[in-house]
Each structure stands twice: as structure tokens, then as C-alpha cells.
Design a protein around this motif. Sequence first.
Motif, mmCIF file in Angstrom:
data_model
loop_
_atom_site.group_PDB
_atom_site.id
_atom_site.type_symbol
_atom_site.label_atom_id
_atom_site.label_comp_id
_atom_site.label_asym_id
_atom_site.label_seq_id
_atom_site.Cartn_x
_atom_site.Cartn_y
_atom_site.Cartn_z
ATOM 1 N N ALA A 1 72.660 -18.718 -25.231
ATOM 2 C CA ALA A 1 72.207 -20.223 -25.472
ATOM 3 C C ALA A 1 72.830 -20.756 -26.487
ATOM 4 O O ALA A 1 73.438 -21.966 -26.680
ATOM 5 C CB ALA A 1 70.709 -19.826 -25.928
ATOM 6 N N PHE A 2 73.263 -20.059 -27.847
ATOM 7 C CA PHE A 2 74.037 -20.542 -29.157
ATOM 8 C C PHE A 2 75.416 -20.866 -28.791
ATOM 9 O O PHE A 2 76.225 -21.932 -29.187
ATOM 10 C CB PHE A 2 73.741 -19.621 -30.246
ATOM 11 C CG PHE A 2 72.683 -19.791 -30.961
ATOM 12 C CD1 PHE A 2 72.609 -20.422 -31.987
ATOM 13 C CD2 PHE A 2 71.450 -18.880 -30.592
ATOM 14 C CE1 PHE A 2 71.378 -20.638 -32.903
ATOM 15 C CE2 PHE A 2 70.257 -18.882 -31.368
ATOM 16 C CZ PHE A 2 70.316 -19.887 -32.497
ATOM 17 N N ALA A 3 75.992 -20.048 -27.959
ATOM 18 C CA ALA A 3 77.608 -20.339 -27.633
ATOM 19 C C ALA A 3 77.797 -21.462 -26.730
ATOM 20 O O ALA A 3 78.897 -22.058 -26.937
ATOM 21 C CB ALA A 3 78.001 -19.057 -26.797
ATOM 22 N N LYS B 1 70.223 -25.600 -35.723
ATOM 23 C CA LYS B 1 69.832 -26.454 -34.166
ATOM 24 C C LYS B 1 68.369 -26.698 -34.550
ATOM 25 O O LYS B 1 67.709 -25.981 -34.602
ATOM 26 C CB LYS B 1 70.128 -25.503 -33.185
ATOM 27 C CG LYS B 1 71.809 -25.305 -33.039
ATOM 28 C CD LYS B 1 72.302 -26.298 -31.937
ATOM 29 C CE LYS B 1 73.667 -26.265 -31.945
ATOM 30 N NZ LYS B 1 74.645 -26.940 -32.632
ATOM 31 N N THR B 2 68.125 -27.794 -33.732
ATOM 32 C CA THR B 2 66.666 -28.235 -33.526
ATOM 33 C C THR B 2 66.194 -27.267 -32.302
ATOM 34 O O THR B 2 66.801 -26.862 -31.316
ATOM 35 C CB THR B 2 66.594 -29.479 -32.763
ATOM 36 O OG1 THR B 2 67.316 -30.534 -33.769
ATOM 37 C CG2 THR B 2 65.259 -29.979 -32.908
ATOM 38 N N VAL C 1 67.702 -11.644 -36.085
ATOM 39 C CA VAL C 1 68.707 -12.084 -35.459
ATOM 40 C C VAL C 1 68.895 -13.697 -35.042
ATOM 41 O O VAL C 1 69.693 -14.372 -35.412
ATOM 42 C CB VAL C 1 69.106 -11.256 -34.181
ATOM 43 C CG1 VAL C 1 70.321 -11.925 -33.294
ATOM 44 C CG2 VAL C 1 69.451 -9.773 -34.497
ATOM 45 N N LEU C 2 67.861 -13.946 -34.445
ATOM 46 C CA LEU C 2 67.541 -15.632 -34.235
ATOM 47 C C LEU C 2 67.625 -16.284 -35.390
ATOM 48 O O LEU C 2 68.307 -17.329 -35.608
ATOM 49 C CB LEU C 2 66.119 -15.707 -33.383
ATOM 50 C CG LEU C 2 65.939 -17.079 -33.015
ATOM 51 C CD1 LEU C 2 66.811 -17.464 -32.025
ATOM 52 C CD2 LEU C 2 64.409 -17.202 -32.484
ATOM 53 N N LEU C 3 66.990 -16.079 -36.452
ATOM 54 C CA LEU C 3 66.955 -16.584 -37.712
ATOM 55 C C LEU C 3 68.034 -16.783 -38.163
ATOM 56 O O LEU C 3 68.810 -17.793 -38.596
ATOM 57 C CB LEU C 3 65.810 -16.257 -38.658
ATOM 58 C CG LEU C 3 64.310 -16.884 -38.628
ATOM 59 C CD1 LEU C 3 63.663 -16.485 -39.886
ATOM 60 C CD2 LEU C 3 64.454 -18.389 -38.674
ATOM 61 N N GLU C 4 69.010 -15.628 -38.378
ATOM 62 C CA GLU C 4 69.963 -15.619 -39.109
ATOM 63 C C GLU C 4 71.185 -16.588 -38.163
ATOM 64 O O GLU C 4 72.066 -17.568 -38.875
ATOM 65 C CB GLU C 4 70.713 -14.275 -38.641
ATOM 66 C CG GLU C 4 71.920 -13.948 -39.622
ATOM 67 C CD GLU C 4 71.901 -14.117 -41.091
ATOM 68 O OE1 GLU C 4 72.882 -14.526 -41.904
ATOM 69 O OE2 GLU C 4 70.478 -13.973 -41.502
ATOM 70 N N LEU C 5 71.038 -16.705 -36.878
ATOM 71 C CA LEU C 5 71.958 -17.578 -36.034
ATOM 72 C C LEU C 5 71.580 -19.063 -36.448
ATOM 73 O O LEU C 5 72.440 -19.792 -36.679
ATOM 74 C CB LEU C 5 71.963 -17.267 -34.461
ATOM 75 C CG LEU C 5 72.690 -16.236 -34.263
ATOM 76 C CD1 LEU C 5 72.461 -16.031 -32.537
ATOM 77 C CD2 LEU C 5 74.326 -16.877 -34.100
ATOM 78 N N TRP C 6 70.342 -19.199 -36.380
ATOM 79 C CA TRP C 6 69.777 -20.485 -36.471
ATOM 80 C C TRP C 6 70.392 -21.201 -37.709
ATOM 81 O O TRP C 6 70.400 -22.342 -37.850
ATOM 82 C CB TRP C 6 68.439 -20.411 -36.051
ATOM 83 C CG TRP C 6 67.573 -21.916 -36.237
ATOM 84 C CD1 TRP C 6 67.658 -22.854 -35.518
ATOM 85 C CD2 TRP C 6 66.971 -22.359 -37.576
ATOM 86 N NE1 TRP C 6 66.818 -24.139 -35.836
ATOM 87 C CE2 TRP C 6 66.599 -23.556 -37.211
ATOM 88 C CE3 TRP C 6 66.723 -21.942 -39.031
ATOM 89 C CZ2 TRP C 6 66.220 -24.614 -38.153
ATOM 90 C CZ3 TRP C 6 66.088 -22.708 -39.725
ATOM 91 C CH2 TRP C 6 65.660 -23.785 -39.349
ATOM 92 N N TYR D 1 79.894 -14.912 -30.762
ATOM 93 C CA TYR D 1 78.431 -15.233 -30.678
ATOM 94 C C TYR D 1 77.934 -13.736 -30.355
ATOM 95 O O TYR D 1 76.923 -13.297 -30.788
ATOM 96 C CB TYR D 1 77.967 -15.927 -30.130
ATOM 97 C CG TYR D 1 78.156 -17.634 -30.449
ATOM 98 C CD1 TYR D 1 77.065 -17.839 -31.363
ATOM 99 C CD2 TYR D 1 79.076 -18.353 -30.430
ATOM 100 C CE1 TYR D 1 76.907 -19.143 -31.903
ATOM 101 C CE2 TYR D 1 79.152 -19.615 -30.983
ATOM 102 C CZ TYR D 1 77.952 -19.978 -31.783
ATOM 103 O OH TYR D 1 78.052 -21.097 -32.295
ATOM 104 N N LEU D 2 78.694 -13.133 -29.723
ATOM 105 C CA LEU D 2 78.209 -11.749 -29.108
ATOM 106 C C LEU D 2 78.305 -10.719 -30.434
ATOM 107 O O LEU D 2 77.400 -9.848 -30.564
ATOM 108 C CB LEU D 2 79.052 -11.048 -27.868
ATOM 109 C CG LEU D 2 78.826 -11.528 -26.677
ATOM 110 C CD1 LEU D 2 79.740 -11.194 -25.557
ATOM 111 C CD2 LEU D 2 77.226 -11.041 -26.395
#
Lengths: 263, 297
Positions: free
Chosen positions: B151-153, B189-190, B179-184, B121-122
Amino acid sequence: MRNIRSKLDWLLMPLVGFMIAVAVWEFVSVALCKELPSPAKTWSESRDYVLKPFEKRGEMDQGILRFTWYSLILVAKGYAIALAVGTPLGFMLGLSKTFTKIFDPIIQVLRPVSPLAWLPLGLVLFVGAGKQASELGALFTIAVCAMWPTVLNTAVGVRAIPQDYLNVARVLKLSRSKTFVKVLIPATLPYMFTGFRLSLGIAWLVIVAAEMLTGRPGVGGFLWQEYNALNYARIILCILTIGFVGFALDRLMGCAERCFKTA
Amino acid sequence: MSDYLILDKVTKSYPSPRGPSIIVKDFNLRLRKGEFVCLIGHSGCGKSTVLSMVAGLSEMTEGGMILAGRELVGAGPDRGVVFQSPCLLPWLTAFGNVMLGVEQAFYTASKEERTQIVEYYLTMVGLGESMHKYPGDLSQGMRQRVGIARAFALSPKMLLLDEPFGMLDSLTRLELQEVLLELWRKDRKTALMVTHDVDEALFLSDRVVCMTDGPEAEVGEVLEIPFSRPRNRSALLADPEFYRLREELLTFLSDRAGRPGARSPVAGLDSAPVPKTIPRPAAPAAKHRSQLATTHP
């Protein structure tokens, strides 16, 4: 040239200060108070104690560093007790409002009591210990007097933990012990060390008084004995020793404090 | 489609000398699984209060919350929270901060597995090089990346983001939105995010929920954001629909009319702390107009 001078300032400037102090001392001893030993006389009288700092000639006739060592050991013991009692007490005060409401008034009343007032009580408390009474009494006095800065600073540190850190602990649902080890202690550490440092200063102040009253071998005991023996030069030697050791202790704690600086 | 997160008549009030002061009243919201919803409103309207109640950091006074079929009680690592300030522990490295959560969420995993999760995640948030630095040595943007990674980890059931980019400069903000959208996008995740940036809400979410001004804040208007995913910012900015939605949101935010009951000044004065009863001028809404839109007219 100028550059070199400013580089040596840290040494030269204090040296100038010491020289001025010695000059004033010399002046007072010659012109104002004949009883005060001059710097030269102080040196000649203290020579044996300084040049053979670890020699033991008798119970109350030992090298100055040997005396200092006795005192330091006693301080270390008393200080350890002060920290062992003071730190948890500080945490409880910081964490619980009820605890604070119950015990804070008592602490505020006990805190300003002088070591000279505690010592006799310490001796009475441990009167059953026989020969050990004077040591235990001294330890009690050191611990009771030196504890307060640790208690209060730790409490302040715990209360000052940012809500953010506690929220992290809550969101991650850290267990109580994990929150304590991973969040509370590291967050409080800088405050704790400020308390530890102040406590050590007080412990060193108290030891001299305790030794003077109990007559135990140590810097303070030696000082009192030389006063009774009318040898005033060695009193000054003791004062200087106490001062330098206190300074060194404070510097040591300062270094430790920097090592543990978090945030 | 079944509802994943259900907020039913959630109400938050504080006792005050003049009777309870109600911050949020009868707040109803349903999120589908995998949905990204932004909660938007003026600062102080209670949107963060709603989020912290879902996070379990603040107790609701009345109402119920259900996440994945279970009632929500208290805080827990099943909800990954990204705070407004990164909230990293300064005595732990970026790695240590994420690991603290991972240890908690994956207590059965081996040490290697946990390390892998943290490193993954990092790296995903672009901190592969500096994961062993302390927060003090990281920029504000990098710290917030750690916050997002943490949060994602946790591999939570849902994500809660409380104005996560509010404290960043605008360029960093845009970068972190990506970055957030890419991870999401990876595991959908809801997500429930609080923001007061209209463009951010439009770019990130499937639905934008506008909150009326507090006190007694509630759901005002809900906008479906129809843009397809993955989204591209420049394509979005070229879409007239984007500007129509933006206009609609800004109109709602600057014009508080149409709010049922909220106009009654007596109710407002009775039930809220003084600062919140002062009628808000329409001007602040202009502040939300983002830099991007003004530079790319």
C-alpha cells in the motif's frame, strides 16, 4: 530386516498383485476358457513384437513400441487441439454468466456422447480430404471427446478465484491483459491441470477406438487386426501396452501438475 | 485547513424483496490532509462498506466523494488499500507482490528505480531478509507486513486500511501498529482505517469516528485524540486522558442511546436483512477491551 522390507514395499506389494493377476489369468485359461491364451502362450506369440519393439516388417506388422509411437503422435495432435479449444472456452464460461447460460446446455448434451458415435461423423466431415480423411476424422474425435474435462475444470477454476485476488487487481487498476496474465491464469492453473490430466486420459481411450474403426496403424489398429486374424495372444499384448502407456501418461501429467501447483 | 477527502451524504443500499435495504445512510466525513482517522463501530455496522466505497471496490448508491479536489470514481492506485487478510498473490514472492503495484503506479520509472522502491518499503516493514520468499513461507504477520508495504509503495494520495490487524495475534498486532505508525510518520499520508479495537484506534489516530449500528449507519460521535506525536505506547498507557477517552468510546459502543432515529424498531425491521435487525446486547463491547490494558492496569 523389517526396515528393509518396508523400504521395498513400493516394489514388492505391486509385484505380489501382478503375480496374483497372472495366476488368475493362467487358471482361467486352463480351467474355464480354453480360447484364452495362457500367459506363457501370450509371451511366445508376442516375443517378436516385444523384443524388437521398433522393427517394421510391414504396414500392420511392426514392433509394439513403433505402433505405440504412431498412436502417441496422433493423440498428441488431437490433445493439442482439445487444449487449444477447451482452455479458452473454459475461461469464457468461467468469466461470463451470459456465455454460460447460452452454451452450458449444449456442452452438457455433447459431453456424454461416445467417441464411437463421433468418429463416423468425423469421417463424413473430412470425406473431401481423401487419404487424410481417417486421420482427420480421428483427430476430430479425439479433440471433441477429450476437450470437456479441460473446459469444465477451467471454468470451475475461474469461478473459484477468491474475490480477494480480484480486489487486488482492481485496487491496483491492472489492465485487463495484466489481470489475465498475473491473476486469472495463475489462480486457475491448478484446476486447468486437473482438466488437462483427465483430458489426456480420455484422448488415450479414444485413440484406440478410433484406430480400431479406421484400421490405421497403431496399437488399436494392431489389436483389431490380430482379432480378425484370430491371434488372441497379441490382443492381450495390446491391452497390456495400452494400459502401461496410459498409466505412464497419467503419471507424467501428475508430475507436471505438481510442478505448476500454485497457492 | 482545507479538506482532503470529503464524503458527502454517502449512502449504500441493496435492493431487497421488501424494498431497498439501507446499510449506510447520509454518511458525512471530512479528512484533512495528513490526518489519521479511525472508523470504529460494531462488526456489521457498515464501516467496512464505507471504506470499500472509498476504495472504489463497492459502488455507493447516493452521495459524493472527493479526494484532493477530484471526484472519486472507481478503484485506482491513488488509494493504497490494506485489506483485512493480506490478499497476496501466492504465486508471486513478497517482492513480486509489491512490484505488481509499483509497476502500476510508477509506469514511467526505470526498472532499477522500481526495484529500489520495492526494496525500500519491504525493508522498512522489516522484511529485508525475506523479500524473495513466497507468501506460503511467511507467517500471517509477515504477510500483512507485505500488504502494508504494497500500500505504501504505491505512493498513494491516501491510505485505506480495513481492519488490517484483525486477523493477527495481539503481540503481532502491537508490533505492526508500530510499523504502520513508523511508515506513516515519514510522509504523513492521509489515512482512513477501520477497526473495532478501541486501544488501536486511540494509539494510531488523530480522530476517532464512531459509527452507529446499522442498518442506516451514520456518523455517531467524533473524538479528537490530543496525544502528541511521535507516540509512545507506554507513555500513552500512563496518561489518564487515554483512559478517559477509552471509557468514552466504550460507553458509546456499548450504549447505543443518543443515536438519532436508530431506536425506532419499525424502521429497522422494515429496511434491513434479518440478522442486522436483532438488537445487539451490550456485552460484545467488553470483548474490545484489549489485552494490554488488562495486563497493565
